[in-house]
Design an enzyme around this catalytic site. Structure first.
Site, PDB file in Angstrom:
ATOM      1  N   SER A 124       0.809  -1.220   0.000  1.00 33.77           N
ATOM      2  CA  SER A 124       0.000   0.000   0.000  1.00 33.77           C
ATOM      3  C   SER A 124       0.844   1.273   0.000  1.00 33.77           C
ATOM      4  O   SER A 124       0.355   2.342  -0.332  1.00 33.77           O
ATOM      5  CB  SER A 124      -0.958   0.003   1.196  1.00 33.77           C
ATOM      6  OG  SER A 124      -0.254   0.218   2.389  1.00 33.77           O
ATOM      7  N   LYS A 161       0.302   4.390   6.657  1.00 39.86           N
ATOM      8  CA  LYS A 161      -0.424   5.271   5.738  1.00 39.86           C
ATOM      9  C   LYS A 161       0.069   6.716   5.873  1.00 39.86           C
ATOM     10  O   LYS A 161       0.628   7.105   6.883  1.00 39.86           O
ATOM     11  CB  LYS A 161      -1.926   5.252   6.074  1.00 39.86           C
ATOM     12  CG  LYS A 161      -2.659   3.936   5.792  1.00 39.86           C
ATOM     13  CD  LYS A 161      -3.097   3.847   4.344  1.00 39.86           C
ATOM     14  CE  LYS A 161      -4.079   2.716   4.112  1.00 39.86           C
ATOM     15  NZ  LYS A 161      -3.532   1.401   4.478  1.00 39.86           N
TER      16      LYS A 161
END
Lengths: 205, 205
Positions: A124, A161
């Site tokens: 990610s 993230k």
DNA sequence: TGACTTACTGTATATAAATACAGTACCCTC
DNA sequence: GAGGGTACTGTATTTATATACAGTAAGTCA
């Protein structure tokens, strides 16, 4: 680097000090140094330490035992950062006790605060250069500024993230368009920030 | 293989030990620990150290002053890896003495051999997750197997490249199609392999 | 030639710091 | 409700270790 030059003997003593500290985690006593060098007297050790101190390589605390601090460029000390294998679900506190291994890193490069390491799973954050299997070094904190890379707990999984502000909304965004952004507030389950990513470590093969 | 859990107090004492050693380069005395925690007696410190020793976090030498070795998994041996600022031109040997800083890492993660670190410039390895400004950890060797990421000296510049075999030819390839591959033999100037990339370190902000 | 630095030996003393023993109090859990 | 672990206070003793003083010998500087 600028510190005064050392004689061969002084260099040898300094090297011995460094390796003793690296091995044992504390400085040697004068008699231990004398023994290591085969001196039958302590005065030789004292003289050498005095020279090393005068030249700025070490610092001593008068009267105290084993109180020799190595100065200078080579950072003498490092801390073990616990590597979190898996973040346990539902725990109110981060169970830092529950680690398998540790990563040894320099205290100077880490900065202040409590740290841990986490092995990244998935791709990610691949566009930010954070790959599957990399270790991220995380400074433990429960908030962060927008723009920072954070580790957040989402249900049972810890994810890496970007923390980004979009207008009024603050959200967690992956560095990969294949992943949906997650709003920090009003999402179920509610994301919890575990810390800010301050470093990255990867080994090859 | 995690060690037994610690009580809050034991954890606090262990943390104090670690930061003391990191700061001073030698272990604290019992009275120094007692003072730091506000104890008026030494027995409390002794009890805690005994517990930490029993659980395998520290090791002591009976009778000796400040003889506390922190075990807790980390570095039996931490080494300072020299960071090469720039590779000097035309030198037959790598001038490892000529460094600015050091990176502290543990020898267990590094493996055997001589190592150095190099700050990556440019984006030639960006698709391998090696970015501009990253530090690569290099094990010094003058050959490598095809497939490895190596640091090679090309004229005056040290570059990070894949070592790949194409048929009969061995060549250096970037992880970025914008860069031309360089044959290992028959190229002017002749590339020289300085070592194999075994790790990567990056700091954020 | 003499003053100065490095590199030690040898003995003696002082003390920082480890150890020892005797308690108190508060959990647990079996 | 007895027994065990944790978390200390308080005092006394021992010792590992730093310090101090007095030397010797060789090399360097000027």
């Amino acid at each position: 680097m600028s510190l005064p030059a050392l004689t061969d003997r002084q260099r040898a003593l300094l090297d011995h000090l460094a390796s003793f500290v690296a091995k044992r985690g504390y400085a040697p006593s004068l008699q231990e140094i004398a023994h290591a060098f085969g001196f039958s007297s302590l005065q030789g050790v004292k003289d050498h330490l005095k020279a090393l101190e005068r030249k700025g390589y070490v610092r001593r605390r008068p009267g105290q035992r084993r109180a020799i601090t190595l100065m200078g460029q080579p950072r003498p000390f490092a801390t073990g950062v616990p590597i979190l294998g898996r973040v346990p679900a539902g725990t109110p506190q981060l169970a830092l006790e529950q680690y398998d291994e540790r990563l040894t890193l320099d205290t100077a490069t880490l900065g202040p605060g409590r740290h841990f390491a986490l092995q990244v799973k998935g791709d990610s954050m691949i566009h930010a250069g954070i790959h599957d299997g990399d270790y991220v070094l995380v400074r433990q904190q429960d908030t962060a500024e927008p723009g920072a890379i954070v580790v957040a707990l989402l249900g049972e999984d810890a994810t890496v993230k970007y923390l980004r502000r979009r207008g009024r909304q603050v959200r967690l965004e992956a560095a990969n368009p294949a992943y949906q952004p997650i709003p920090l507030h009003g999402h179920v389950p509610a994301p919890r920030i575990l810390g800010r990513v301050v470093g990255l470590y990867r080994t090859f093969r």
